[in-house]
Design a protein around this motif. Structure first.
Motif, PDB file in Angstrom:
ATOM      1  N   ALA A   1       1.001  -1.317  -0.618  1.00  0.00           N
ATOM      2  CA  ALA A   1       0.219   0.087   0.262  1.00  0.00           C
ATOM      3  C   ALA A   1       0.672   1.251  -0.035  1.00  0.00           C
ATOM      4  CB  ALA A   1      -1.020   0.336   0.761  1.00  0.00           C
ATOM      5  N   ARG A   2       2.301   1.745   0.598  1.00  0.00           N
ATOM      6  CA  ARG A   2       2.822   2.426   0.863  1.00  0.00           C
ATOM      7  C   ARG A   2       3.739   2.500  -0.428  1.00  0.00           C
ATOM      8  NH1 ARG A   2       4.125   3.019   7.270  1.00  0.00           N
ATOM      9  NH2 ARG A   2       5.296   4.389   5.878  1.00  0.00           N
ATOM     10  N   TYR A   3       3.799   1.408  -0.872  1.00  0.00           N
ATOM     11  CA  TYR A   3       5.155   1.201  -2.291  1.00  0.00           C
ATOM     12  C   TYR A   3       5.710   2.601  -3.428  1.00  0.00           C
ATOM     13  CZ  TYR A   3       7.625  -0.725  -5.868  1.00  0.00           C
ATOM     14  OH  TYR A   3       8.931  -0.726  -6.737  1.00  0.00           O
ATOM     15  N   GLY A   4       4.666   3.099  -3.157  1.00  0.00           N
ATOM     16  CA  GLY A   4       5.150   4.944  -3.922  1.00  0.00           C
ATOM     17  C   GLY A   4       5.808   5.334  -2.487  1.00  0.00           C
ATOM     18  N   GLU A   5       5.492   5.475  -1.368  1.00  0.00           N
ATOM     19  CA  GLU A   5       6.575   5.768  -0.336  1.00  0.00           C
ATOM     20  C   GLU A   5       7.928   5.857  -0.225  1.00  0.00           C
ATOM     21  OE1 GLU A   5       7.008   6.642   3.403  1.00  0.00           O
ATOM     22  OE2 GLU A   5       4.984   6.221   3.374  1.00  0.00           O
ATOM     23  N   PHE A   6       7.835   4.247  -1.082  1.00  0.00           N
ATOM     24  CA  PHE A   6       9.117   3.229  -1.184  1.00  0.00           C
ATOM     25  C   PHE A   6       9.760   4.608  -2.241  1.00  0.00           C
ATOM     26  CE2 PHE A   6      11.426   0.673  -2.920  1.00  0.00           C
ATOM     27  CZ  PHE A   6      12.507   0.480  -2.531  1.00  0.00           C
ATOM     28  N   THR A   7       9.151   4.304  -3.561  1.00  0.00           N
ATOM     29  CA  THR A   7       9.815   4.319  -4.918  1.00  0.00           C
ATOM     30  C   THR A   7      10.352   6.462  -4.399  1.00  0.00           C
ATOM     31  OG1 THR A   7       7.552   5.453  -5.936  1.00  0.00           O
ATOM     32  CG2 THR A   7       8.981   3.055  -5.886  1.00  0.00           C
ATOM     33  N   GLU A   8       9.592   6.822  -3.927  1.00  0.00           N
ATOM     34  CA  GLU A   8       9.877   8.574  -3.734  1.00  0.00           C
ATOM     35  C   GLU A   8      10.931   8.320  -2.702  1.00  0.00           C
ATOM     36  OE1 GLU A   8       7.442  11.082  -2.301  1.00  0.00           O
ATOM     37  OE2 GLU A   8       5.919  10.611  -3.388  1.00  0.00           O
ATOM     38  N   ALA A   9      11.727   7.869  -1.847  1.00  0.00           N
ATOM     39  CA  ALA A   9      12.777   7.962  -0.589  1.00  0.00           C
ATOM     40  C   ALA A   9      13.489   6.852  -1.227  1.00  0.00           C
ATOM     41  CB  ALA A   9      12.430   7.135   0.128  1.00  0.00           C
ATOM     42  N   ALA A  10      13.560   5.887  -1.780  1.00  0.00           N
ATOM     43  CA  ALA A  10      14.707   4.793  -2.621  1.00  0.00           C
ATOM     44  C   ALA A  10      16.264   5.358  -3.674  1.00  0.00           C
ATOM     45  CB  ALA A  10      14.213   3.432  -3.387  1.00  0.00           C
ATOM     46  N   PRO A  11      17.279   5.231  -3.499  1.00  0.00           N
ATOM     47  CA  PRO A  11      17.476   5.744  -4.221  1.00  0.00           C
ATOM     48  C   PRO A  11      17.456   5.030  -5.914  1.00  0.00           C
ATOM     49  CG  PRO A  11      19.388   3.870  -3.200  1.00  0.00           C
ATOM     50  CD  PRO A  11      17.202   4.253  -2.657  1.00  0.00           C
ATOM     51  N   GLN A  12      17.944   5.842  -6.913  1.00  0.00           N
ATOM     52  CA  GLN A  12      17.355   5.584  -8.355  1.00  0.00           C
ATOM     53  C   GLN A  12      18.699   4.493  -8.794  1.00  0.00           C
ATOM     54  OE1 GLN A  12      14.593   6.497  -9.800  1.00  0.00           O
ATOM     55  NE2 GLN A  12      14.300   7.816  -7.105  1.00  0.00           N
ATOM     56  N   ASP A  13      19.649   5.096  -8.390  1.00  0.00           N
ATOM     57  CA  ASP A  13      21.004   3.931  -9.192  1.00  0.00           C
ATOM     58  C   ASP A  13      21.222   3.564  -8.183  1.00  0.00           C
ATOM     59  OD1 ASP A  13      21.575   6.152  -7.775  1.00  0.00           O
ATOM     60  OD2 ASP A  13      22.960   6.711  -9.750  1.00  0.00           O
ATOM     61  N   GLY A  14      21.033   3.291  -7.169  1.00  0.00           N
ATOM     62  CA  GLY A  14      21.769   2.041  -5.657  1.00  0.00           C
ATOM     63  C   GLY A  14      21.137   1.303  -5.259  1.00  0.00           C
ATOM     64  N   ARG A  15      22.185   0.384  -4.337  1.00  0.00           N
ATOM     65  CA  ARG A  15      20.946  -0.263  -3.753  1.00  0.00           C
ATOM     66  C   ARG A  15      20.001  -0.558  -2.711  1.00  0.00           C
ATOM     67  NH1 ARG A  15      24.679  -5.735  -2.910  1.00  0.00           N
ATOM     68  NH2 ARG A  15      24.354  -5.539  -5.748  1.00  0.00           N
ATOM     69  N   VAL A  16      19.591  -1.441  -1.844  1.00  0.00           N
ATOM     70  CA  VAL A  16      18.308  -0.982  -1.497  1.00  0.00           C
ATOM     71  C   VAL A  16      19.054  -2.523  -0.255  1.00  0.00           C
ATOM     72  CG1 VAL A  16      15.872  -1.334  -0.743  1.00  0.00           C
ATOM     73  CG2 VAL A  16      16.556  -0.019  -2.604  1.00  0.00           C
ATOM     74  N   HIS A  17      18.909  -1.582   0.709  1.00  0.00           N
ATOM     75  CA  HIS A  17      19.169  -2.790   1.686  1.00  0.00           C
ATOM     76  C   HIS A  17      18.504  -3.142   2.152  1.00  0.00           C
ATOM     77  CE1 HIS A  17      23.073  -1.089   0.578  1.00  0.00           C
ATOM     78  NE2 HIS A  17      23.496  -2.716   0.541  1.00  0.00           N
ATOM     79  N   VAL A  18      17.687  -4.184   2.696  1.00  0.00           N
ATOM     80  CA  VAL A  18      16.418  -5.029   3.455  1.00  0.00           C
ATOM     81  C   VAL A  18      16.493  -4.817   4.489  1.00  0.00           C
ATOM     82  CG1 VAL A  18      14.250  -5.620   2.939  1.00  0.00           C
ATOM     83  CG2 VAL A  18      14.796  -4.322   1.270  1.00  0.00           C
ATOM     84  N   ILE A  19      15.534  -4.358   5.363  1.00  0.00           N
ATOM     85  CA  ILE A  19      16.453  -5.016   7.566  1.00  0.00           C
ATOM     86  C   ILE A  19      15.085  -5.241   8.059  1.00  0.00           C
ATOM     87  CG2 ILE A  19      16.814  -3.376   8.324  1.00  0.00           C
ATOM     88  CD1 ILE A  19      19.126  -4.706   9.605  1.00  0.00           C
ATOM     89  N   CYS A  20      14.748  -6.911   8.671  1.00  0.00           N
ATOM     90  CA  CYS A  20      13.840  -6.869  10.014  1.00  0.00           C
ATOM     91  C   CYS A  20      14.888  -7.485  11.277  1.00  0.00           C
ATOM     92  CB  CYS A  20      13.151  -7.439   9.295  1.00  0.00           C
ATOM     93  SG  CYS A  20      13.412  -9.243   9.525  1.00  0.00           S
ATOM     94  N   ARG A  21      13.521  -8.103  11.802  1.00  0.00           N
ATOM     95  CA  ARG A  21      14.903  -9.129  12.759  1.00  0.00           C
ATOM     96  C   ARG A  21      16.086  -9.773  12.745  1.00  0.00           C
ATOM     97  NH1 ARG A  21      13.152 -12.427  16.814  1.00  0.00           N
ATOM     98  NH2 ARG A  21      13.911 -11.343  19.305  1.00  0.00           N
TER      99      ARG A  21
END
Length: 109
Positions: free
Chosen positions: A42-62
């Protein structure tokens, strides 16, 4: 599954925390973007606005399970995303800073 170790992360790497609100408020990595897995699509658009356009995304949880799910979703969307193995548990165990919602020292819930 593309994966990195906590020790491989450099200061300034883009970090997406997909834990739930109570976990985030107890303690998180400063500067991380927080979108709980339960709200991610539901908040994917918020992610795409904040995420780097040409960089790596590091995803973390517990521990790495929820972040693995989000990593796979992002990879399917054509995004350069990797799962942080061991999650916030290894982040904290490795001596990396953990702050609470008020910016004070926090803990991993």
């Amino acid at each position: 599954m593309p994966t990195v170790e906590v020790t491989d992360l450099a200061d300034g790497d883009f970090l997406l925390d997909v834990r739930e609100d109570d976990e985030w408020q107890a303690g998180h990595a400063a500067g991380a973007l927080h979108i709980p897995i339960s709200e991610f699509v539901a908040r994917y658009g918020e992610f795409t606005e904040a995420a780097p356009q040409d960089g790596r995304v590091h995803v973390i949880c517990r521990s790495g399970a929820r972040s693995a799910q989000v990593t796979m979703y992002l990879v399917q969307q054509g995004i350069d995303a990797v799962n942080v193995d061991g999650g916030m548990q290894l982040w904290a165990a490795g001596g990396r800073a953990v702050v609470d919602a008020k910016g004070q020292p926090g803990f991993v819930l």
